[in-house]
Design a protein around this motif. Structure first.
Motif, PDB file in Angstrom:
ATOM      1  N   ARG A 109      48.012  41.588  35.290  1.00 12.73           N
ATOM      2  CA  ARG A 109      48.599  42.201  34.628  1.00 12.73           C
ATOM      3  C   ARG A 109      49.752  41.833  36.367  1.00 12.73           C
ATOM      4  NH1 ARG A 109      51.827  46.010  31.925  1.00 12.73           N
ATOM      5  NH2 ARG A 109      54.310  45.927  32.964  1.00 12.73           N
ATOM      6  N   GLY A 110      48.712  41.979  37.344  1.00 11.33           N
ATOM      7  CA  GLY A 110      49.149  41.683  38.534  1.00 11.33           C
ATOM      8  C   GLY A 110      49.427  40.008  39.226  1.00 11.33           C
ATOM      9  N   ILE A 111      48.704  39.161  38.043  1.00 11.36           N
ATOM     10  CA  ILE A 111      48.903  37.792  38.657  1.00 11.36           C
ATOM     11  C   ILE A 111      50.375  36.801  37.737  1.00 11.36           C
ATOM     12  CG2 ILE A 111      48.055  35.347  37.740  1.00 11.36           C
ATOM     13  CD1 ILE A 111      45.335  36.795  38.391  1.00 11.36           C
ATOM     14  N   SER A 112      49.855  37.804  36.492  1.00 13.80           N
ATOM     15  CA  SER A 112      51.293  37.407  35.306  1.00 13.80           C
ATOM     16  C   SER A 112      52.888  37.410  36.607  1.00 13.80           C
ATOM     17  CB  SER A 112      51.569  37.297  34.848  1.00 13.80           C
ATOM     18  OG  SER A 112      50.927  39.309  34.140  1.00 13.80           O
ATOM     19  N   ASP A 113      52.740  39.578  37.460  1.00 14.00           N
ATOM     20  CA  ASP A 113      53.904  39.169  37.585  1.00 14.00           C
ATOM     21  C   ASP A 113      54.130  39.092  39.342  1.00 14.00           C
ATOM     22  OD1 ASP A 113      55.038  41.860  39.560  1.00 14.00           O
ATOM     23  OD2 ASP A 113      55.837  41.484  37.478  1.00 14.00           O
ATOM     24  N   GLY A 114      53.269  38.121  39.249  1.00 15.22           N
ATOM     25  CA  GLY A 114      53.568  37.579  41.013  1.00 15.22           C
ATOM     26  C   GLY A 114      52.973  38.450  41.669  1.00 15.22           C
ATOM     27  N   THR A 115      52.585  39.483  41.708  1.00 14.87           N
ATOM     28  CA  THR A 115      52.581  40.454  42.732  1.00 14.87           C
ATOM     29  C   THR A 115      51.185  40.272  43.599  1.00 14.87           C
ATOM     30  OG1 THR A 115      52.952  42.359  41.646  1.00 14.87           O
ATOM     31  CG2 THR A 115      51.794  42.732  43.691  1.00 14.87           C
ATOM     32  N   LEU A 116      50.100  39.194  43.194  1.00 18.06           N
ATOM     33  CA  LEU A 116      49.358  38.931  43.325  1.00 18.06           C
ATOM     34  C   LEU A 116      48.895  37.184  44.230  1.00 18.06           C
ATOM     35  CD1 LEU A 116      46.546  40.729  41.373  1.00 18.06           C
ATOM     36  CD2 LEU A 116      47.100  41.236  43.877  1.00 18.06           C
ATOM     37  N   LYS A 117      49.411  37.138  45.296  1.00 19.50           N
ATOM     38  CA  LYS A 117      49.428  35.918  46.155  1.00 19.50           C
ATOM     39  C   LYS A 117      47.739  35.268  45.660  1.00 19.50           C
ATOM     40  CE  LYS A 117      51.217  32.535  49.575  1.00 19.50           C
ATOM     41  NZ  LYS A 117      52.252  32.625  50.452  1.00 19.50           N
ATOM     42  N   LYS A 118      46.884  35.750  46.002  1.00 24.90           N
ATOM     43  CA  LYS A 118      46.205  35.303  46.178  1.00 24.90           C
ATOM     44  C   LYS A 118      44.834  36.350  45.510  1.00 24.90           C
ATOM     45  CE  LYS A 118      42.965  32.745  49.229  1.00 24.90           C
ATOM     46  NZ  LYS A 118      42.477  32.143  50.556  1.00 24.90           N
ATOM     47  N   ILE A 119      44.062  35.281  45.094  1.00 24.30           N
ATOM     48  CA  ILE A 119      42.772  36.973  44.343  1.00 24.30           C
ATOM     49  C   ILE A 119      41.687  36.419  44.149  1.00 24.30           C
ATOM     50  CG2 ILE A 119      43.568  35.726  41.756  1.00 24.30           C
ATOM     51  CD1 ILE A 119      42.006  38.348  40.636  1.00 24.30           C
ATOM     52  N   MET A 120      40.985  37.200  44.938  1.00 22.94           N
ATOM     53  CA  MET A 120      39.488  36.647  45.830  1.00 22.94           C
ATOM     54  C   MET A 120      38.411  37.217  44.504  1.00 22.94           C
ATOM     55  SD  MET A 120      39.859  34.890  48.323  1.00 22.94           S
ATOM     56  CE  MET A 120      38.012  35.178  48.708  1.00 22.94           C
ATOM     57  N   PHE A 121      37.106  36.874  44.363  1.00 17.73           N
ATOM     58  CA  PHE A 121      35.478  37.440  43.744  1.00 17.73           C
ATOM     59  C   PHE A 121      35.228  37.406  44.138  1.00 17.73           C
ATOM     60  CE2 PHE A 121      39.138  35.095  40.798  1.00 17.73           C
ATOM     61  CZ  PHE A 121      39.032  36.139  39.715  1.00 17.73           C
ATOM     62  N   LEU A 122      34.357  38.793  44.780  1.00 23.82           N
ATOM     63  CA  LEU A 122      33.508  39.007  45.418  1.00 23.82           C
ATOM     64  C   LEU A 122      31.683  38.812  44.372  1.00 23.82           C
ATOM     65  CD1 LEU A 122      34.445  41.599  47.870  1.00 23.82           C
ATOM     66  CD2 LEU A 122      34.617  38.835  48.319  1.00 23.82           C
ATOM     67  N   ASP A 123      31.042  38.165  44.035  1.00 25.07           N
ATOM     68  CA  ASP A 123      30.486  38.268  43.391  1.00 25.07           C
ATOM     69  C   ASP A 123      29.996  36.471  43.135  1.00 25.07           C
ATOM     70  OD1 ASP A 123      31.534  36.753  41.651  1.00 25.07           O
ATOM     71  OD2 ASP A 123      31.033  38.351  39.523  1.00 25.07           O
ATOM     72  N   HIS A 124      30.096  35.868  44.059  1.00 29.80           N
ATOM     73  CA  HIS A 124      28.916  34.514  44.689  1.00 29.80           C
ATOM     74  C   HIS A 124      30.181  33.657  43.707  1.00 29.80           C
ATOM     75  CE1 HIS A 124      25.743  37.462  45.856  1.00 29.80           C
ATOM     76  NE2 HIS A 124      25.885  38.023  44.612  1.00 29.80           N
TER      77      HIS A 124
END
Length: 321
Positions: free
Chosen positions: A87-102
């Motif tokens: 939802r945060g991605i489609s809403d345009g809120t998150l410009k970049k997203i990281m994944f912390l698990d390798h």
């Protein structure tokens, strides 16, 4: 849930007690956490109908999603958090997203492919460059294999001991180091098996205690390869990155992200099922490569370690300009 009498009125009063007990056992259970960093608290409510982040925040924030494997899980919490992230991605809120698990596994990319396509930064699990350690020269008579961490049912350490018990002739010239605290859930069987192995004349060194970060490097310095025989574990392991920093191949099971990682990156060998003979065969392959082609795993390990080095960590959090 069973301990609290789930479904019974009397069980309701015990819920808090059960939650507190689970919290105390969090590490031994291998519990996962999902959280956001550098994201306004309002984003946590994006999953509610009609909720949306203020336009002043959109496109400015970096979302950090712990454990991308949660996208594969079916618990209510995992499904809710996945929905909030999307939802945060489609809403345009998150410009970049990281994944912390390798690593951002393919199924996660697929989950996000229909969204607003934010900048998907590389997953990170930073380690420093190994410190300079004056270690004794490694024995050329055989190979040294290390199992490092908290030893429990989940860690799968008992499989190593069962393998040595069942296949002693395959490792007469080798040495095994098991370092880290041995949990109560395997303590009795661990030391029973250890006694049997030592009676067969096999070389095995056990350090049943906690190792500080800097001290642990010396263990990897001694090793020729690392064994991670996890059971019912579908994430990855920090031990792999530390091993890669020394160019050490890893032996692990073929399931979950751990298996995918070892196979795809070429940083070790995997075995198909949880049995002493299967583990023995995988370790034998590693020994063969190390004896006939000492640099077989070196380049893939170094590349993997470089990708996860701390110098690449901080920049990965900065949203693209």
């Amino acid at each position: 849930g069973k301990g609290a009498g789930t479904g019974k009125l009397a069980g309701l009063a015990k819920i808090k007690q059960v939650l507190q007990e689970v919290e105390t056992r969090q590490n031994s259970l291998g519990a996962d956490h999902i959280a956001f960093l550098n994201v306004d608290l309002l984003i946590r409510f994006l999953g509610l109908p009609g909720m949306s982040a203020p336009s002043s925040l959109k496109g400015l924030l970096t979302g950090v999603y712990f454990n991308s494997r949660c996208f594969r899980e079916t618990s209510l919490k995992s499904r809710l958090m996945k929905f909030i992230v999307k939802r945060g991605i489609s809403d345009g809120t998150l410009k970049k997203i990281m994944f912390l698990d390798h690593g951002v596994i393919d199924i996660v990319k697929h989950e996000l492919s229909g969204q607003a396509n934010p900048d998907l930064g590389p997953a990170v699990d930073p380690w420093s460059i190994p410190p300079e350690i004056e270690a004794e020269p490694k024995s050329r008579a055989g190979k040294t294999f290390l199992s490092f961490g908290v030893h429990s049912v989940r860690k799968g350490t008992l499989l190593i001991l069962k393998m040595l018990r069942d296949h002693p002739d395959a490792f007469q010239k080798d040495q095994f180091i098991i370092a880290g605290p041995v949990r109560d859930d395997i303590h009795a069987e661990f030391y029973r098996l250890l006694s049997e192995i030592k009676d067969q004349g096999l070389k095995i060194e056990v350090s049943d205690r906690y190792f500080e970060d800097q001290e642990s490097w010396g263990l990897f310095e001694q090793a020729d390869a690392v064994i991670c025989p996890y059971v019912d574990f579908h994430g990855s392991s920090n031990v792999i990155i530390r091993a890669a920093s020394y160019g050490l191949p890893v032996v692990g099971p073929d399931f979950g992200f751990l298996g995918e990682l070892i196979a795809e990156e070429g940083i070790g060998e995997i075995y198909p099922h949880h049995s002493p003979s299967a583990l023995c065969e995988a370790i034998t392959r590693v020994k063969s490569h190390l004896e006939t082609e000492p640099c077989h795993y070196d380049s893939p390990c170094r590349q993997y370690a470089e990708f996860h080095h701390e110098k690449n960590y901080a920049p990965s959090f900065i949203p693209s300009s």
